[in-house]
Scaffold this motif. Structure first.
Motif, PDB file in Angstrom:
ATOM      1  N   LEU A   1      10.888  -2.510  -1.013  1.00  0.00           N
ATOM      2  CA  LEU A   1      11.270  -1.890   0.254  1.00  0.00           C
ATOM      3  C   LEU A   1      12.600  -2.427   0.772  1.00  0.00           C
ATOM      4  CD1 LEU A   1       7.836  -1.949   2.111  1.00  0.00           C
ATOM      5  CD2 LEU A   1       8.837  -0.093   0.766  1.00  0.00           C
ATOM      6  N   LEU A   2      12.775  -3.748   0.701  1.00  0.00           N
ATOM      7  CA  LEU A   2      13.965  -4.386   1.248  1.00  0.00           C
ATOM      8  C   LEU A   2      14.443  -5.448   0.269  1.00  0.00           C
ATOM      9  CD1 LEU A   2      12.624  -4.916   4.891  1.00  0.00           C
ATOM     10  CD2 LEU A   2      14.223  -3.148   4.148  1.00  0.00           C
ATOM     11  N   GLN A   3      15.740  -5.508   0.061  1.00  0.00           N
ATOM     12  CA  GLN A   3      16.308  -6.462  -0.877  1.00  0.00           C
ATOM     13  C   GLN A   3      16.653  -7.773  -0.180  1.00  0.00           C
ATOM     14  OE1 GLN A   3      16.530  -6.078  -4.056  1.00  0.00           O
ATOM     15  NE2 GLN A   3      16.429  -3.863  -4.430  1.00  0.00           N
ATOM     16  N   ALA A   4      16.657  -8.858  -0.933  1.00  0.00           N
ATOM     17  CA  ALA A   4      17.156 -10.137  -0.411  1.00  0.00           C
ATOM     18  C   ALA A   4      18.595  -9.947   0.047  1.00  0.00           C
ATOM     19  CB  ALA A   4      17.066 -11.213  -1.488  1.00  0.00           C
ATOM     20  N   GLY A   5      18.933 -10.548   1.187  1.00  0.00           N
ATOM     21  CA  GLY A   5      20.260 -10.389   1.759  1.00  0.00           C
ATOM     22  C   GLY A   5      20.335  -9.303   2.808  1.00  0.00           C
TER      23      GLY A   5
ATOM     24  N   GLN B   1       3.203  -1.569   6.387  1.00  0.00           N
ATOM     25  CA  GLN B   1       2.580  -2.059   5.166  1.00  0.00           C
ATOM     26  C   GLN B   1       1.541  -3.144   5.434  1.00  0.00           C
ATOM     27  OE1 GLN B   1       3.201  -1.385   1.679  1.00  0.00           O
ATOM     28  NE2 GLN B   1       3.916   0.508   2.618  1.00  0.00           N
ATOM     29  N   GLY B   2       1.392  -3.522   6.694  1.00  0.00           N
ATOM     30  CA  GLY B   2       0.488  -4.619   7.015  1.00  0.00           C
ATOM     31  C   GLY B   2       1.068  -5.980   6.703  1.00  0.00           C
TER      32      GLY B   2
ATOM     33  N   VAL C   1       0.849  -1.197   0.000  1.00  0.00           N
ATOM     34  CA  VAL C   1       0.000   0.000   0.000  1.00  0.00           C
ATOM     35  C   VAL C   1       0.881   1.243   0.000  1.00  0.00           C
ATOM     36  CG1 VAL C   1      -1.902  -1.141   1.227  1.00  0.00           C
ATOM     37  CG2 VAL C   1      -0.122   0.055   2.529  1.00  0.00           C
ATOM     38  N   ALA C   2       0.263   2.386  -0.266  1.00  0.00           N
ATOM     39  CA  ALA C   2       0.970   3.657  -0.163  1.00  0.00           C
ATOM     40  C   ALA C   2       1.163   4.008   1.307  1.00  0.00           C
ATOM     41  CB  ALA C   2       0.170   4.760  -0.853  1.00  0.00           C
ATOM     42  N   THR C   3       2.282   4.666   1.600  1.00  0.00           N
ATOM     43  CA  THR C   3       2.537   5.168   2.950  1.00  0.00           C
ATOM     44  C   THR C   3       2.960   6.630   2.849  1.00  0.00           C
ATOM     45  OG1 THR C   3       3.340   2.989   3.649  1.00  0.00           O
ATOM     46  CG2 THR C   3       3.823   4.839   5.081  1.00  0.00           C
ATOM     47  N   PRO C   4       2.199   7.533   3.526  1.00  0.00           N
ATOM     48  CA  PRO C   4       0.945   7.274   4.225  1.00  0.00           C
ATOM     49  C   PRO C   4      -0.161   6.905   3.243  1.00  0.00           C
ATOM     50  CG  PRO C   4       1.377   9.631   4.167  1.00  0.00           C
ATOM     51  CD  PRO C   4       2.588   8.970   3.596  1.00  0.00           C
ATOM     52  N   PRO C   5      -1.183   6.186   3.724  1.00  0.00           N
ATOM     53  CA  PRO C   5      -2.243   5.725   2.820  1.00  0.00           C
ATOM     54  C   PRO C   5      -3.239   6.817   2.433  1.00  0.00           C
ATOM     55  CG  PRO C   5      -2.635   4.953   5.048  1.00  0.00           C
ATOM     56  CD  PRO C   5      -1.298   5.606   5.068  1.00  0.00           C
ATOM     57  N   PHE C   6      -3.154   7.981   3.072  1.00  0.00           N
ATOM     58  CA  PHE C   6      -4.003   9.125   2.725  1.00  0.00           C
ATOM     59  C   PHE C   6      -3.251  10.386   3.121  1.00  0.00           C
ATOM     60  CE2 PHE C   6      -5.152   7.345   6.849  1.00  0.00           C
ATOM     61  CZ  PHE C   6      -4.956   8.426   7.699  1.00  0.00           C
ATOM     62  N   THR C   7      -3.626  11.505   2.548  1.00  0.00           N
ATOM     63  CA  THR C   7      -2.997  12.776   2.906  1.00  0.00           C
ATOM     64  C   THR C   7      -3.439  13.158   4.308  1.00  0.00           C
ATOM     65  OG1 THR C   7      -2.909  13.466   0.599  1.00  0.00           O
ATOM     66  CG2 THR C   7      -2.754  15.194   2.247  1.00  0.00           C
TER      67      THR C   7
END
Length: 424
Positions: free
Chosen positions: A164-168, A182-183, A63-69
Motif C-alpha cells: 500500500l505504501l512504500q518506505a520513505g 486495513q485494521g 485484507v481485501a478492500t472492500p472485504p465483501f461485495t
C-alpha cells in the motif's frame, strides 16, 4: 548514489573557491542535501498520529478492500442478468442495513438495502432508490438496470498482500485512512529530524524589548520555527546571537550536539559583517558559501558540524523563507530518508506585467485571480526580500524561470501555493 556516499564524495573534494561559482537552484539543493545524512532511528506511532511522519518500512495490505461485495448506494438489490427494462415490477422480499446480511433472492425479487450493506446472494446489481417507485410490497423501475450497476466488488480497491505504501512515504490523512481501513494500528516511521534555529545580528530585538531607531524585531526565527513545526519536524529554539563569530561558533557547537540540522539566519553573505562560514569553521565544522542564481536569497552557507548538518540562511525575511523552502526542505528530506521533493508548481498565466533581468530564478508573491479569461495570478508588485506584507497577502509564490527577462500579461509562470504547508 546514497546520501551518505554523496556526502562523503562532496566532503572529500579538494577545496575550491566556491564563492566564484554560481549554482542553479537545483544544483544548490543537491549540494545542500549532500551535507545531510539519513537518520538511523525509528519510532512506532499509532496510525492516527502518523501525519507528517516518514515511513521506515513498507505497509502491506492485510485484507481485501472492500472485504465483501457491497452496495454503493441506498436502493434495492436485484437480479439484473441481461438487464431489466423500465416499468418492470419487482417484489420486495427483505431489508438489509449496513452491518447485516440478507437472504438469497431470485429473479423478479428485490431487497431493500443501504450504502455499504452486503449484496444478497443471487443479486448482481443495485437500483438507486430515486430510480424506482414504491408500490406497497413492490417497486417499479423508472430506469433500466444492468448487472454490475452500483456495486462495489470485493477487493476492487485493495487485494491482500498488496504493498500500500512504500518506505520513505511522508504520511498524511489519505495514508492514515488507507491503513485504518486495513485494521492497521501502528506505523513504523523514521525518527523526526530535530532542527535548531539561531538568529544572528546586532540589530535584532525580541518581542517586548525596547526598539531603538537602528534596531528591528526578529521575525526570521519565529517564522522558521513555525515552518519547521508545520512540516512535522522537531523545532528547537536556538535563541539570538550578536554579530560575534566566536559567540556564534560556541552556539553552533552547543546546538549541533542537540539537533540534526542547525539553521542560522543572517550573516550568510560575503560582507565584512557576515560571519556564518567563519563561525562554522571556528566551531570545528566545514562547509561552503553557495552563490545561487536565485532571487531573493542569492547567498547561503551549507556544511556540517559533527553529526549535524548546517544551513546558513540570508537575513532578509523573504530571502530566508525562500531559501528554507528550497535548501531546507532538500536537507530535511534527506534526513528523513526521502528523495528531495521535486519543485513542480502549477503553470498559470500571469495577469500582470513584471520587469526583471534574466539570469536568476525569481520567486514573487502572487494572488490567485479568476477572471473572465480563466484562472491566473496577479503579481503583488515588487515585494523585495525584506517586505513581509505582500507575502502575508499572497496565495503563493510565482516562479519565474532564470532565462525569462520579464513577464507580460498572459505569460505562464509556475504557481506554488503557500497555504496548507508552504509547499514549493
Amino acid at each position: 548514489m546514497t546520501a551518505l556516499v554523496a556526502a562523503e564524495a562532496l566532503l572529500a573534494t579538494p577545496p575550491v573557491d566556491r564563492a566564484s561559482v554560481t549554482h542553479s537552484v537545483s544544483e544548490a539543493c543537491a549540494r545542500a542535501s549532500a551535507y545531510a545524512m539519513p537518520l538511523i532511528g525509528a519510532d512506532i506511532v499509532p496510525v492516527a498520529q502518523g501525519t507528517g511522519r516518514t515511513l521506515s518500512e513498507p505497509v502491506v495490505a492485510l485484507v481485501a478492500t472492500p472485504p465483501f461485495t457491497q452496495s454503493a448506494m441506498d436502493g434495492y438489490a436485484v437480479v439484473a442478468c441481461d438487464g431489466i427494462a423500465v416499468g418492470t415490477r419487482l417484489r420486495v422480499v427483505g431489508r438489509v442495513p449496513a452491518g447485516r446480511r440478507g437472504d438469497e433472492i431470485a429473479p423478479g425479487q428485490a431487497t431493500r438495502l443501504f450504502t455499504g450493506a452486503p449484496i444478497p446472494e443471487g443479486a448482481d446489481a443495485v437500483v438507486m432508490q430515486e430510480h424506482v417507485e414504491r408500490d406497497g410490497d413492490a417497486i417499479v423501475l423508472r430506469r433500466p438496470i444492468r448487472a454490475g450497476d452500483n456495486i462495489r466488488i470485493k477487493g476492487e480497491d485493495v487485494q491482500p498482500l498488496e504493498i500500500l505504501l512504500q518506505a520513505g512515504e511522508r504520511l498524511d490523512a489519505r495514508h492514515i485512512a488507507l491503513a485504518a481501513a486495513q485494521g492497521i494500528g501502528t506505523f513504523r516511521v523514521r525518527a523526526r529530524p530535530r532542527v535548531a534555529v539561531i538568529s544572528t545580528g546586532d540589530e535584532l530585538r525580541q518581542a517586548g524589548d525596547t526598539l531603538e531607531p537602528s534596531a528591528i524585531y526578529d521575525s526570521n526565527r519565529p517564522m522558521l520555527l513555525a515552518l519547521i513545526e508545520q512540516s512535522g519536524l522537531v523545532p528547537i529554539d536556538g535563541g539570538w546571537v550578536p554579530d560575534r563569530p566566536e559567540m556564534l561558533a560556541d552556539r553552533l557547537r552547543y546546538m549541533a550536539e542537540r539537533a540534526d540540522l542547525v539553521v542560522t539566519s543572517g550573516g550568510a553573505s560575503l560582507g565584512e559583517e557576515d560571519h556564518a562560514l567563519e563561525a562554522l569553521v571556528q566551531a570545528d565544522g566545514s562547509g561552503e558559501t553557495l552563490k545561487i542564481a536565485l532571487k531573493p536569497g542569492k547567498p547561503a552557507v551549507v556544511g556540517r558540524i559533527g553529526s549535524a548538518a548546517y544551513l546558513g540562511l540570508p537575513g532578509n525575511p523573504v530571502s530566508s523563507l525562500v531559501c528554507w523552502l528550497l535548501l531546507g526542505r532538500a536537507m530535511t528530506s534527506t534526513l528523513e530518508g526521502r528523495e528531495p521533493p521535486q519543485r513542480l508548481g502549477f503553470p498559470l498565466p500571469s495577469k500582470s506585467a513584471f520587469a526583471r533581468r534574466a539570469g536568476r530564478t525569481e520567486f514573487v508573491p502572487v494572488k490567485l485571480v479568476n477572471g473572465h479569461d480563466g484562472l491566473g495570478v496577479e503579481i503583488l508588485g515588487r515585494g523585495g526580500s525584506a517586505r513581509l506584507q505582500p507575502l502575508a497577502e499572497a496565495d503563493g509564490l510565482a516562479e519565474i524561470a532564470a532565462e525569462n527577462g520579464g513577464v507580460r500579461p498572459g505569460d505562464v509562470v509556475l504557481f506554488h501555493p503557500l497555504r496548507g504547508g508552504f509547499a514549493i
